[in-house]
Scaffold this motif. Structure first.
Motif, mmCIF file in Angstrom:
data_model
loop_
_atom_site.group_PDB
_atom_site.id
_atom_site.type_symbol
_atom_site.label_atom_id
_atom_site.label_comp_id
_atom_site.label_asym_id
_atom_site.label_seq_id
_atom_site.Cartn_x
_atom_site.Cartn_y
_atom_site.Cartn_z
ATOM 1 N N VAL A 14 0.863 -1.187 0.000
ATOM 2 C CA VAL A 14 0.000 0.000 0.000
ATOM 3 C C VAL A 14 0.901 1.240 0.000
ATOM 4 O O VAL A 14 1.463 1.615 1.023
ATOM 5 C CB VAL A 14 -0.943 0.024 1.222
ATOM 6 C CG1 VAL A 14 -1.950 1.168 1.076
ATOM 7 C CG2 VAL A 14 -1.679 -1.312 1.382
ATOM 8 N N PRO A 15 1.056 1.886 -1.168
ATOM 9 C CA PRO A 15 1.939 3.047 -1.272
ATOM 10 C C PRO A 15 1.230 4.368 -0.998
ATOM 11 O O PRO A 15 0.015 4.495 -1.180
ATOM 12 C CB PRO A 15 2.397 2.998 -2.733
ATOM 13 C CG PRO A 15 1.225 2.395 -3.457
ATOM 14 C CD PRO A 15 0.554 1.446 -2.489
ATOM 15 N N PRO A 17 0.556 8.049 -2.375
ATOM 16 C CA PRO A 17 0.542 8.499 -3.773
ATOM 17 C C PRO A 17 1.339 9.782 -4.046
ATOM 18 O O PRO A 17 0.845 10.713 -4.677
ATOM 19 C CB PRO A 17 -0.953 8.714 -4.031
ATOM 20 C CG PRO A 17 -1.495 9.149 -2.713
ATOM 21 C CD PRO A 17 -0.728 8.343 -1.698
ATOM 22 N N LEU A 22 5.884 6.556 -3.911
ATOM 23 C CA LEU A 22 5.332 5.560 -4.831
ATOM 24 C C LEU A 22 6.435 4.824 -5.589
ATOM 25 O O LEU A 22 6.389 3.601 -5.736
ATOM 26 C CB LEU A 22 4.383 6.247 -5.812
ATOM 27 C CG LEU A 22 3.705 5.361 -6.865
ATOM 28 C CD1 LEU A 22 2.812 4.323 -6.190
ATOM 29 C CD2 LEU A 22 2.890 6.211 -7.838
ATOM 30 N N VAL A 41 -0.993 -4.538 -5.423
ATOM 31 C CA VAL A 41 -0.769 -3.143 -5.043
ATOM 32 C C VAL A 41 -2.132 -2.497 -4.827
ATOM 33 O O VAL A 41 -2.916 -2.339 -5.773
ATOM 34 C CB VAL A 41 0.013 -2.370 -6.127
ATOM 35 C CG1 VAL A 41 0.202 -0.915 -5.699
ATOM 36 C CG2 VAL A 41 1.364 -3.030 -6.389
ATOM 37 N N HIS A 43 -3.913 0.789 -4.071
ATOM 38 C CA HIS A 43 -3.474 2.171 -4.240
ATOM 39 C C HIS A 43 -4.651 3.136 -4.252
ATOM 40 O O HIS A 43 -5.793 2.760 -4.520
ATOM 41 C CB HIS A 43 -2.711 2.303 -5.562
ATOM 42 C CG HIS A 43 -3.546 1.929 -6.759
ATOM 43 N ND1 HIS A 43 -4.345 2.827 -7.425
ATOM 44 C CD2 HIS A 43 -3.712 0.736 -7.392
ATOM 45 C CE1 HIS A 43 -4.967 2.222 -8.422
ATOM 46 N NE2 HIS A 43 -4.603 0.961 -8.419
ATOM 47 N N THR A 44 -4.362 4.386 -3.973
ATOM 48 C CA THR A 44 -5.384 5.417 -4.041
ATOM 49 C C THR A 44 -5.738 5.697 -5.500
ATOM 50 O O THR A 44 -4.948 5.424 -6.418
ATOM 51 C CB THR A 44 -4.885 6.718 -3.393
ATOM 52 O OG1 THR A 44 -3.685 7.124 -4.064
ATOM 53 C CG2 THR A 44 -4.590 6.520 -1.916
ATOM 54 N N SER A 48 -2.816 7.548 -9.284
ATOM 55 C CA SER A 48 -2.825 6.095 -9.466
ATOM 56 C C SER A 48 -1.709 5.652 -10.405
ATOM 57 O O SER A 48 -1.511 6.262 -11.470
ATOM 58 C CB SER A 48 -4.185 5.675 -10.040
ATOM 59 O OG SER A 48 -4.153 4.326 -10.443
ATOM 60 N N PHE A 59 -3.478 -4.781 -9.438
ATOM 61 C CA PHE A 59 -3.745 -3.456 -8.881
ATOM 62 C C PHE A 59 -5.195 -3.358 -8.419
ATOM 63 O O PHE A 59 -6.114 -3.741 -9.147
ATOM 64 C CB PHE A 59 -3.458 -2.367 -9.916
ATOM 65 C CG PHE A 59 -1.994 -2.149 -10.168
ATOM 66 C CD1 PHE A 59 -1.289 -1.193 -9.459
ATOM 67 C CD2 PHE A 59 -1.315 -2.929 -11.097
ATOM 68 C CE1 PHE A 59 0.066 -0.983 -9.675
ATOM 69 C CE2 PHE A 59 0.044 -2.732 -11.324
ATOM 70 C CZ PHE A 59 0.735 -1.759 -10.610
#
Length: 474
Positions: A14-15, A17, A22, A41, A43-44, A48, A59
């Motif tokens: 979970v990065p 953004p 990222l 992954v 992600h927001t 993205s 993703f």
């Protein structure tokens, strides 16, 4: 790698953004995939990553409620921590126990809350140095002991009808502040001064900021910490305060091997600059880039341009769109100046930085000293002009100049004369030759850390074994 039964082990990353967070997280994903893990992954929707650039990963977007970039990063991160909690929990539940662990960016504390509730182990990821993390712990300690704000610097001047008295007060206060700021910070690496800390110590730190620092300084229930750092560059004495395994496996852009060529930039890179570099003399070009977040005033842009132009050195300058206050790009450069500097160099909106720094024509890097840029520069043996703005950049610059001795520092409000002198020192003078020699030595040491038996290679092997053990039957 070892598998549990016949099931391929799956990890979720979970990065945050932002480019500087990222990029190393996607590089970590590549490293783990190369070691046989299946990678998800989460992600927001904001910033993205493009799934087409990473076909080996799965993703999953998380609804974040961030409609546009916020001028206040703290507000944006707070919104993500609040709004992504429910979508992440739903996502994990739907995976029905398929995950070995979740690796999350240290600023996204909601991940640990969700995972702990679902009895899933988490690993804390830091894209920076351990020294930088320690600097925040020191700030909290100094704040708790009421050592900061530094004494005598926050009082208001006595109102007086005689302007000269107020001017004398202002000068005395300024000199006192400068004196305190040059002092070494207690309990930190002795090279770090109060002025190098990521938050100002001259005024009271708002409680909301203190709470934010506490949130990402606490690893909560995480069972380990992964660092995009290297033993030879860092100070891991912070380990004593966390009491969990540390895995310094940097530099991740190199550890990712062939997968590191996959695009991770949120901005469109201009590959045409490589053809321009191909026509330049060996080690003759100064590469200039101030990262993905820093902004310049129009005056600072002109001073920087004049300093580079007056140095007489060829250059490649990546100027991010909207990074100059009041301009879409470089419209504020006088037409005549724009013509002069473009005769000597090339200005692009964004460059493929790793490829640029690896090019034989590049002899120096004028950098904001973000950790990704610093690692990429050191990995290619490129010495630096350090122009830090905020966050970890001051500490990275301080180490570059005074510990590794591969850089010369200028302020982010430097005038054209200071910039011209710094460019000449790096690119022409004997001082620059010595810095390049030391940078080449660090490049070699970093290479040794990544091959079999090296510190980063061993740490990665230990990390793979550690994650595998998390899925073993208890």
């Amino acid at each position: 790698m070892e598998r549990i039964g016949t099931r391929k082990l799956r990890v979720m990353l979970v990065p945050l953004p932002l480019q500087g967070h990222l990029t190393p997280m996607l590089q970590l994903a590549s490293v783990l995939h190369l070691r046989g893990f299946s990678v998800i992954v989460a992600h927001t929707e904001f910033n993205s990553p493009n799934p087409e650039n990473h076909p080996d990963f799965t993703f999953i977007p998380l609804k974040d409620g961030v409609c546009s970039p916020s001028a206040n990063l703290l507000d944006m991160i707070s919104a993500i921590n609040t709004n992504c909690k429910e979508p992440l929990e739903k996502c994990i539940v739907e995976l029905q126990g398929q995950l070995s662990c979740i690796i999350y960016d240290s600023l996204l504390h909601f991940v640990d809350t969700v995972a702990h509730h679902l009895k899933l182990p988490t690993i804390f990821f830091r894209p920076s140095t351990a020294v930088y993390m320690q600097s925040y712990l020191s700030l909290l300690s100094l704040h708790g002991k009421m050592i900061i704000p530094l004494p005598g610097l926050c009082v208001s001047p006595v109102l007086c009808k005689h302007t000269v008295y107020n001017l004398m007060y202002d000068l005395t206060t300024k000199l006192l502040a400068e004196s305190h700021l040059e002092e070494a910070v207690p309990e930190l690496h002795p090279i770090i001064r109060f002025k190098d800390l990521p938050l100002s110590v001259l005024s009271k730190i708002p409680q909301v900021v203190i709470d934010f620092v506490k949130s990402f300084s606490d690893i909560k229930s995480s069972v380990a910490v992964i660092w995009n750092s290297v033993e030879i560059l860092d100070d891991f004495s912070i380990h004593q305060q966390y009491q969990v395994p540390f895995f310094p496996i940097g530099p991740l852009h190199k550890m990712a091997s062939s997968s590191s060529s996959m695009p991770t930039s949120l901005l469109q890179e201009d590959p045409g600059c490589i053809a321009w570099l191909d026509k330049q003399a060996l080690k003759s070009v100064l590469y200039v880039s101030l990262g993905s977040l820093a902004t310049l005033s129009s005056e600072a842009l002109v001073e920087t341009a004049m300093g580079i132009a007056n140095s007489g050195q060829p250059f490649l300058w990546a100027i991010r769109p909207s990074s100059v206050a009041g301009s879409e790009w470089i419209e504020c450069l006088p037409q005549g100046l724009r013509g002069v500097i473009q005769e000597r160099g090339l200005i692009v909106k964004w460059a493929p930085q790793k490829e640029v720094l690896a090019h034989p024509a590049v002899g120096g890097f004028l950098s904001h000293c973000g950790w990704n840029s610093t690692l990429e520069s050191l990995s290619q043996g490129v010495a630096m002009i350090c122009m830090p703005f905020f966050g970890d950049q001051m500490i990275n610059a301080r180490f570059s100049v005074h510990v590794w001795e591969v850089g010369v520092e200028i302020g982010n409000m430097a005038d054209r004369k200071s910039i011209e002198e710094a460019v000449r020192a790096l690119m022409v003078d004997e001082q620059g030759k010595e810095m390049r020699c030391r940078a080449a030595e660090i490049k070699h040491k970093l290479h040794l850390s990544m091959v079999k038996g090296g510190s980063s290679c061993r740490a990665l092997e230990d990390l793979v074994e550690f994650i595998t053990s998390l899925s073993a039957p208890k």
